[in-house]
Scaffold this active site. Sequence first.
Site, PDB file in Angstrom:
ATOM      1  N   GLY A   1       0.805  -1.214   0.000  1.00  0.00           N
ATOM      2  CA  GLY A   1       0.000   0.000   0.000  1.00  0.00           C
ATOM      3  C   GLY A   1       0.836   1.259   0.000  1.00  0.00           C
ATOM      4  O   GLY A   1       0.429   2.274   0.576  1.00  0.00           O
TER       5      GLY A   1
ATOM      6  N   LEU B   1      -2.268   6.846   1.516  1.00  0.00           N
ATOM      7  CA  LEU B   1      -2.007   7.919   2.469  1.00  0.00           C
ATOM      8  C   LEU B   1      -0.955   7.524   3.505  1.00  0.00           C
ATOM      9  O   LEU B   1       0.072   8.193   3.659  1.00  0.00           O
ATOM     10  CB  LEU B   1      -3.316   8.310   3.161  1.00  0.00           C
ATOM     11  CG  LEU B   1      -3.214   9.295   4.326  1.00  0.00           C
ATOM     12  CD1 LEU B   1      -2.610  10.610   3.873  1.00  0.00           C
ATOM     13  CD2 LEU B   1      -4.585   9.508   4.963  1.00  0.00           C
TER      14      LEU B   1
ATOM     15  N   TYR C   1     -15.676  -2.624   7.433  1.00  0.00           N
ATOM     16  CA  TYR C   1     -14.252  -2.261   7.473  1.00  0.00           C
ATOM     17  C   TYR C   1     -13.642  -2.628   8.832  1.00  0.00           C
ATOM     18  O   TYR C   1     -12.546  -3.191   8.903  1.00  0.00           O
ATOM     19  CB  TYR C   1     -14.111  -0.762   7.218  1.00  0.00           C
ATOM     20  CG  TYR C   1     -12.694  -0.245   7.252  1.00  0.00           C
ATOM     21  CD1 TYR C   1     -11.830  -0.476   6.192  1.00  0.00           C
ATOM     22  CD2 TYR C   1     -12.235   0.495   8.334  1.00  0.00           C
ATOM     23  CE1 TYR C   1     -10.530   0.024   6.213  1.00  0.00           C
ATOM     24  CE2 TYR C   1     -10.952   0.994   8.364  1.00  0.00           C
ATOM     25  CZ  TYR C   1     -10.091   0.754   7.305  1.00  0.00           C
ATOM     26  OH  TYR C   1      -8.813   1.244   7.335  1.00  0.00           O
TER      27      TYR C   1
ATOM     28  N   ASP D   1     -23.641  11.244  12.968  1.00  0.00           N
ATOM     29  CA  ASP D   1     -22.400  11.700  13.591  1.00  0.00           C
ATOM     30  C   ASP D   1     -21.334  10.611  13.581  1.00  0.00           C
ATOM     31  O   ASP D   1     -20.146  10.901  13.718  1.00  0.00           O
ATOM     32  CB  ASP D   1     -22.646  12.087  15.064  1.00  0.00           C
ATOM     33  CG  ASP D   1     -23.255  13.470  15.193  1.00  0.00           C
ATOM     34  OD1 ASP D   1     -22.932  14.335  14.365  1.00  0.00           O
ATOM     35  OD2 ASP D   1     -24.054  13.678  16.121  1.00  0.00           O
TER      36      ASP D   1
END
Length: 310
Positions: free
Chosen positions: A11, A15, A137, A270
């Site tokens: 990866g 990021l 996830y 939220d």
Amino acid sequence: MNRQDKIYVAGHTGLVGSGIVNELKRQGYTNLVLYTHDQLDLTDQRAVETFFDREKPDYVIVAAGLVGGIRANSERPADFYYVNMQIANNIIWSSFKSKVKKLLYLGSACMYPRECEQPMREEMVLSGYPEATNEGYALAKIGGARLCSYLCRQYGIDYISAIPANAYGIGDCFDPDKSHVIPALIMKYQKAKECGDDKVVLWGTGSAKREFINTKDIASASIFLMNHYSGDEPVNVGTGEEVSIKELSETIKEVVGFDGRIECDISKPDGMPRRILDSSKIHTLGWKATVSLREGLEELYKDYMKSKGE
């Protein structure tokens, strides 16, 4: 790890992965194995096994995965579960079969239950149900971390896992459909500024609290753990500081230079009401974050504007 050891960063274009590669290079590690998705599909078990047979890395850092914000996770839970579970199983098991010396698997703070005692300690990961908006996830990330733990317990091998706080930094995703909260807010405020809008609408009440960590700090912590930690339990990696989404929004508004007001859309979710890690374990080992949130946001905004050619 020695500077000449072969290190595979899974990866490396993402990021967190790109930050780890930059930090490895900065610290003088020269023998890095880096494959893009086009070169190696990490969800393909046979391809991953062939890769490990050919490259035989000494060390592995797993920063690969399918990631996204609340919207993407809510709409595509099957994708987020399947892809991340496949990546974890394929890389970790192939590393084991190839006798990789040490592996670090990077999880996520969403592994913790929605109704978790705060700050969240490592032993609380399986103490309740995850937040519904990113359950797929979260379960996949838990699975990867537990596989490392089981291999450590059953075979005595040095495979560890870490749980970073919410990541942001250079290389962040500025795709409106996939971005996390910080790049999403930067885009939203910049667009409002350019259009001369008088307000920006914020999802939810703004009361949810989060802990954010710059990818430079995640990278330094990852290398630190590879060199200084062994154990079958995960290690939290955080700053120890939290901010409400409303406060974060106000700071980004200032960084961007938007003069309008903030309006909260309380019909939107939220997510988890509060999420801050107890990072005392890694702090006791001798590591601490160095990038302040304001500093990191200013750097990211400048990079975003540079990418836009402005």
